[in-house]
Scaffold this motif. Structure first.
Motif, PDB file in Angstrom:
ATOM      1  N   THR A 161       0.813  -1.215   0.000  1.00 32.52           N
ATOM      2  CA  THR A 161       0.000   0.000   0.000  1.00 32.52           C
ATOM      3  C   THR A 161       0.848   1.268   0.000  1.00 32.52           C
ATOM      4  OG1 THR A 161      -1.683  -1.189   1.253  1.00 32.52           O
ATOM      5  CG2 THR A 161      -1.862   1.217   1.210  1.00 32.52           C
ATOM      6  N   VAL A 162       0.541   2.138  -0.937  1.00 35.47           N
ATOM      7  CA  VAL A 162       1.134   3.474  -0.972  1.00 35.47           C
ATOM      8  C   VAL A 162       0.019   4.437  -0.586  1.00 35.47           C
ATOM      9  CG1 VAL A 162       2.013   5.268  -2.544  1.00 35.47           C
ATOM     10  CG2 VAL A 162       2.897   2.935  -2.697  1.00 35.47           C
ATOM     11  N   SER A 163       0.268   5.320   0.395  1.00 39.63           N
ATOM     12  CA  SER A 163      -0.789   6.242   0.824  1.00 39.63           C
ATOM     13  C   SER A 163      -1.106   7.231  -0.302  1.00 39.63           C
ATOM     14  CB  SER A 163      -0.341   7.001   2.071  1.00 39.63           C
ATOM     15  OG  SER A 163       0.666   7.921   1.716  1.00 39.63           O
ATOM     16  N   SER A 164      -2.301   7.823  -0.242  1.00 41.23           N
ATOM     17  CA  SER A 164      -2.690   8.789  -1.272  1.00 41.23           C
ATOM     18  C   SER A 164      -1.706   9.947  -1.326  1.00 41.23           C
ATOM     19  CB  SER A 164      -4.092   9.337  -0.996  1.00 41.23           C
ATOM     20  OG  SER A 164      -5.024   8.293  -1.058  1.00 41.23           O
ATOM     21  N   SER A 165      -1.241  10.398  -0.135  1.00 30.24           N
ATOM     22  CA  SER A 165      -0.336  11.553  -0.121  1.00 30.24           C
ATOM     23  C   SER A 165       1.032  11.190  -0.708  1.00 30.24           C
ATOM     24  CB  SER A 165      -0.198  12.115   1.294  1.00 30.24           C
ATOM     25  OG  SER A 165       0.316  11.127   2.147  1.00 30.24           O
ATOM     26  N   LEU A 166       1.529   9.975  -0.406  1.00 27.98           N
ATOM     27  CA  LEU A 166       2.804   9.562  -1.000  1.00 27.98           C
ATOM     28  C   LEU A 166       2.656   9.407  -2.514  1.00 27.98           C
ATOM     29  CD1 LEU A 166       5.749   8.738  -0.794  1.00 27.98           C
ATOM     30  CD2 LEU A 166       5.020   6.412  -0.221  1.00 27.98           C
ATOM     31  N   PHE A 167       1.513   8.864  -2.956  1.00 32.86           N
ATOM     32  CA  PHE A 167       1.285   8.707  -4.396  1.00 32.86           C
ATOM     33  C   PHE A 167       1.280  10.069  -5.090  1.00 32.86           C
ATOM     34  CE2 PHE A 167      -1.675   7.978  -8.081  1.00 32.86           C
ATOM     35  CZ  PHE A 167      -0.802   7.189  -8.813  1.00 32.86           C
ATOM     36  N   ARG A 168       0.615  11.048  -4.468  1.00 35.82           N
ATOM     37  CA  ARG A 168       0.603  12.407  -5.044  1.00 35.82           C
ATOM     38  C   ARG A 168       2.016  12.980  -5.098  1.00 35.82           C
ATOM     39  NH1 ARG A 168      -4.332  13.126  -2.287  1.00 35.82           N
ATOM     40  NH2 ARG A 168      -3.240  14.013  -0.499  1.00 35.82           N
ATOM     41  N   ALA A 169       2.798  12.687  -4.067  1.00 36.19           N
ATOM     42  CA  ALA A 169       4.190  13.167  -4.049  1.00 36.19           C
ATOM     43  C   ALA A 169       5.003  12.520  -5.180  1.00 36.19           C
ATOM     44  CB  ALA A 169       4.828  12.879  -2.698  1.00 36.19           C
ATOM     45  N   HIS A 170       4.759  11.221  -5.438  1.00 34.92           N
ATOM     46  CA  HIS A 170       5.432  10.555  -6.565  1.00 34.92           C
ATOM     47  C   HIS A 170       5.064  11.241  -7.879  1.00 34.92           C
ATOM     48  CE1 HIS A 170       6.200   6.331  -4.560  1.00 34.92           C
ATOM     49  NE2 HIS A 170       6.785   7.322  -3.923  1.00 34.92           N
ATOM     50  N   LEU A 171       3.760  11.498  -8.063  1.00 32.58           N
ATOM     51  CA  LEU A 171       3.312  12.117  -9.317  1.00 32.58           C
ATOM     52  C   LEU A 171       3.892  13.521  -9.477  1.00 32.58           C
ATOM     53  CD1 LEU A 171      -0.451  11.051  -9.575  1.00 32.58           C
ATOM     54  CD2 LEU A 171       1.550   9.980 -10.648  1.00 32.58           C
ATOM     55  N   GLN A 172       3.933  14.236  -8.353  1.00 36.62           N
ATOM     56  CA  GLN A 172       4.503  15.591  -8.356  1.00 36.62           C
ATOM     57  C   GLN A 172       5.969  15.545  -8.790  1.00 36.62           C
ATOM     58  OE1 GLN A 172       3.101  18.645  -6.041  1.00 36.62           O
ATOM     59  NE2 GLN A 172       4.229  19.541  -7.757  1.00 36.62           N
ATOM     60  N   TYR A 173       6.685  14.548  -8.245  1.00 38.43           N
ATOM     61  CA  TYR A 173       8.100  14.374  -8.606  1.00 38.43           C
ATOM     62  C   TYR A 173       8.240  14.104 -10.111  1.00 38.43           C
ATOM     63  CZ  TYR A 173      12.538  12.097  -9.372  1.00 38.43           C
ATOM     64  OH  TYR A 173      13.760  11.751  -9.898  1.00 38.43           O
ATOM     65  N   LEU A 174       7.406  13.186 -10.630  1.00 31.06           N
ATOM     66  CA  LEU A 174       7.484  12.853 -12.058  1.00 31.06           C
ATOM     67  C   LEU A 174       7.205  14.083 -12.909  1.00 31.06           C
ATOM     68  CD1 LEU A 174       5.670   9.380 -12.167  1.00 31.06           C
ATOM     69  CD2 LEU A 174       8.128   9.835 -12.055  1.00 31.06           C
ATOM     70  N   GLN A 175       6.253  14.887 -12.445  1.00 30.06           N
ATOM     71  CA  GLN A 175       5.886  16.081 -13.199  1.00 30.06           C
ATOM     72  C   GLN A 175       7.024  17.108 -13.196  1.00 30.06           C
ATOM     73  OE1 GLN A 175       2.691  18.447 -11.633  1.00 30.06           O
ATOM     74  NE2 GLN A 175       1.888  18.893 -13.672  1.00 30.06           N
ATOM     75  N   THR A 176       7.593  17.373 -12.019  1.00 36.86           N
ATOM     76  CA  THR A 176       8.652  18.390 -11.954  1.00 36.86           C
ATOM     77  C   THR A 176       9.909  17.913 -12.685  1.00 36.86           C
ATOM     78  OG1 THR A 176       9.286  17.570  -9.784  1.00 36.86           O
ATOM     79  CG2 THR A 176       7.917  19.518  -9.815  1.00 36.86           C
ATOM     80  N   GLN A 177      10.137  16.591 -12.704  1.00 37.02           N
ATOM     81  CA  GLN A 177      11.305  16.061 -13.420  1.00 37.02           C
ATOM     82  C   GLN A 177      11.007  15.843 -14.907  1.00 37.02           C
ATOM     83  OE1 GLN A 177      14.409  15.676 -12.014  1.00 37.02           O
ATOM     84  NE2 GLN A 177      13.422  16.755 -10.315  1.00 37.02           N
ATOM     85  N   ARG A 178       9.816  16.224 -15.318  1.00 34.99           N
ATOM     86  CA  ARG A 178       9.407  16.150 -16.733  1.00 34.99           C
ATOM     87  C   ARG A 178       9.414  14.735 -17.300  1.00 34.99           C
ATOM     88  NH1 ARG A 178      12.105  20.311 -20.405  1.00 34.99           N
ATOM     89  NH2 ARG A 178      10.171  20.046 -21.567  1.00 34.99           N
ATOM     90  N   PHE A 179       9.011  13.779 -16.464  1.00 36.75           N
ATOM     91  CA  PHE A 179       8.757  12.432 -16.989  1.00 36.75           C
ATOM     92  C   PHE A 179       7.441  12.454 -17.757  1.00 36.75           C
ATOM     93  CE2 PHE A 179      11.851  11.153 -13.821  1.00 36.75           C
ATOM     94  CZ  PHE A 179      12.468  10.062 -14.417  1.00 36.75           C
ATOM     95  N   THR A 180       7.323  11.597 -18.770  1.00 39.88           N
ATOM     96  CA  THR A 180       6.067  11.506 -19.514  1.00 39.88           C
ATOM     97  C   THR A 180       5.526  10.082 -19.433  1.00 39.88           C
ATOM     98  OG1 THR A 180       6.961  13.122 -21.078  1.00 39.88           O
ATOM     99  CG2 THR A 180       4.950  11.953 -21.736  1.00 39.88           C
ATOM    100  N   PRO A 181       4.454   9.869 -18.664  1.00 37.56           N
ATOM    101  CA  PRO A 181       3.864   8.529 -18.647  1.00 37.56           C
ATOM    102  C   PRO A 181       3.336   8.138 -20.035  1.00 37.56           C
ATOM    103  CG  PRO A 181       3.159   9.775 -16.740  1.00 37.56           C
ATOM    104  CD  PRO A 181       3.831  10.747 -17.672  1.00 37.56           C
ATOM    105  N   ILE A 182       3.713   6.932 -20.458  1.00 38.42           N
ATOM    106  CA  ILE A 182       3.265   6.420 -21.763  1.00 38.42           C
ATOM    107  C   ILE A 182       2.547   5.092 -21.534  1.00 38.42           C
ATOM    108  CG2 ILE A 182       5.150   7.539 -23.023  1.00 38.42           C
ATOM    109  CD1 ILE A 182       6.458   4.672 -23.208  1.00 38.42           C
ATOM    110  N   SER A 183       1.884   4.603 -22.582  1.00 38.98           N
ATOM    111  CA  SER A 183       1.242   3.289 -22.491  1.00 38.98           C
ATOM    112  C   SER A 183       2.230   2.219 -22.941  1.00 38.98           C
ATOM    113  CB  SER A 183      -0.003   3.245 -23.383  1.00 38.98           C
ATOM    114  OG  SER A 183       0.387   3.141 -24.747  1.00 38.98           O
ATOM    115  N   LEU A 184       1.923   0.975 -22.610  1.00 38.37           N
ATOM    116  CA  LEU A 184       2.784  -0.125 -23.049  1.00 38.37           C
ATOM    117  C   LEU A 184       2.719  -0.294 -24.562  1.00 38.37           C
ATOM    118  CD1 LEU A 184       2.069  -2.653 -20.178  1.00 38.37           C
ATOM    119  CD2 LEU A 184       4.151  -1.316 -20.558  1.00 38.37           C
TER     120      LEU A 184
END
Ligand SMILES: [Zn+2]
Length: 277
Positions: free
Chosen positions: A77-100
């Motif tokens: 389990t990842v808490s909602s707040s930790l998950f948001r922090a992960h997404l925030q990190y990906l966004q600020t580091q300019r990662f781009t989620p793609i599909s398989l």
């Protein structure tokens, strides 16, 4: 039909018949052709073998822990707040989620990928994925890949996303993919069992979403040689293990690595994993 063309057609047919009559060992195959034959590649391959590094993150539950959660449930389990922090990190580091499917097109045909591509996967189809993950991804315009245990929505189990929710997520840019019917471990199983669990879950997804699932994840990461053989006979383009790794190749289609995210995976640890695997 011109006589010349007829002659070459007949010649081709006769030579094809002749080759078929030869014992296999007599037919000379250049080394390159022989290895290409042993490589099982999904339709649409342009003939170039590629190796691409794209981290595929593996999440399970995203949300609040139940009060009586055991060690395994807690770890998954990842808490909602930790998950948001992960997404925030990906966004600020300019990662781009793609599909398989984008990753597959890059490996098969050299299709271009966005900068810092990453795949976000969520296993088992927990209700969290509809209540917490789906809106969080949508708010950022991100896509996610969800590996569904199809017997759960079949049974209307409220701890899991329903077929209506799966359809809604599919229609809104999420990839809803197969994770067997019953979350059965797929090692030491016979052919019929494997086809039932693997193809059965793919067919259910297609029936409910109208989209064929070509991506697969082995429950608990368990599989053996027979599982791999069955995967190669089904319309599965890529199958995912729970092994750590971010390098993917055109030909190694059924033993794809991922990066497991734990309850304790801080943003700093996520960064470490993304930089080192
Ligand atoms: Zn699972």
């Amino acid at each position: 039909v011109k006589p010349g063309r007829l002659f070459s057609a007949v010649f081709l047919i006769l030579s094809a018949q002749f080759i078929r009559l030869l014992p296999i060992s007599v037919v000379h195959q250049p080394a390159q052709a022989a290895s290409a034959l042993s490589v099982q590649i999904a339709p649409g391959w342009d003939g170039t073998l590629r190796r691409i590094r794209v981290p595929v993150l593996m999440y399970h539950y995203v949300g609040d822990l139940p009060t009586n959660a055991d060690r395994i449930r807690t770890d998954l389990t990842v808490s909602s707040s930790l998950f948001r922090a992960h997404l925030q990190y990906l966004q600020t580091q300019r990662f781009t989620p793609i599909s398989l499917y984008q990753l597959e097109a890059a490996l098969q045909q050299g299709a271009p990928l966005p900068i810092r591509p990453i795949v976000l996967t969520f296993d088992d189809g927990y209700i969290d994925h509809y209540s917490n993950v789906f809106p969080a991804l949508q708010s950022l315009g991100y896509t996610g890949t969800f590996f569904i245990i199809t017997s759960r929505p079949d049974a209307n189990d409220s701890r899991y996303i329903s077929w209506a929710q799966i359809r809604e997520m599919s229609a809104n840019g999420m990839s809803m993919e197969a994770h067997t019917k019953n979350h059965a471990e797929l090692d030491q199983r016979d052919y019929d069992f494997l086809v039932y669990e693997m193809l059965g879950s793919m067919q259910s997804l297609e029936a409910y979403t109208g989209v064929m699932s070509h991506m697969f994840a082995y429950p608990v990461g368990r599989y053996d040689e027979t599982t791999l053989q069955v995967a190669a006979q089904l319309p599965i383009w890529r199958a995912f293990t729970t092994e750590l790794g971010s390098f993917h190749t055109t030909d190694n289609r059924f033993e794809m690595g991922r990066i497991r995210i734990h309850n304790t995976t801080t943003v700093g640890q996520l960064e470490f994993l993304l930089q080192n695997y």
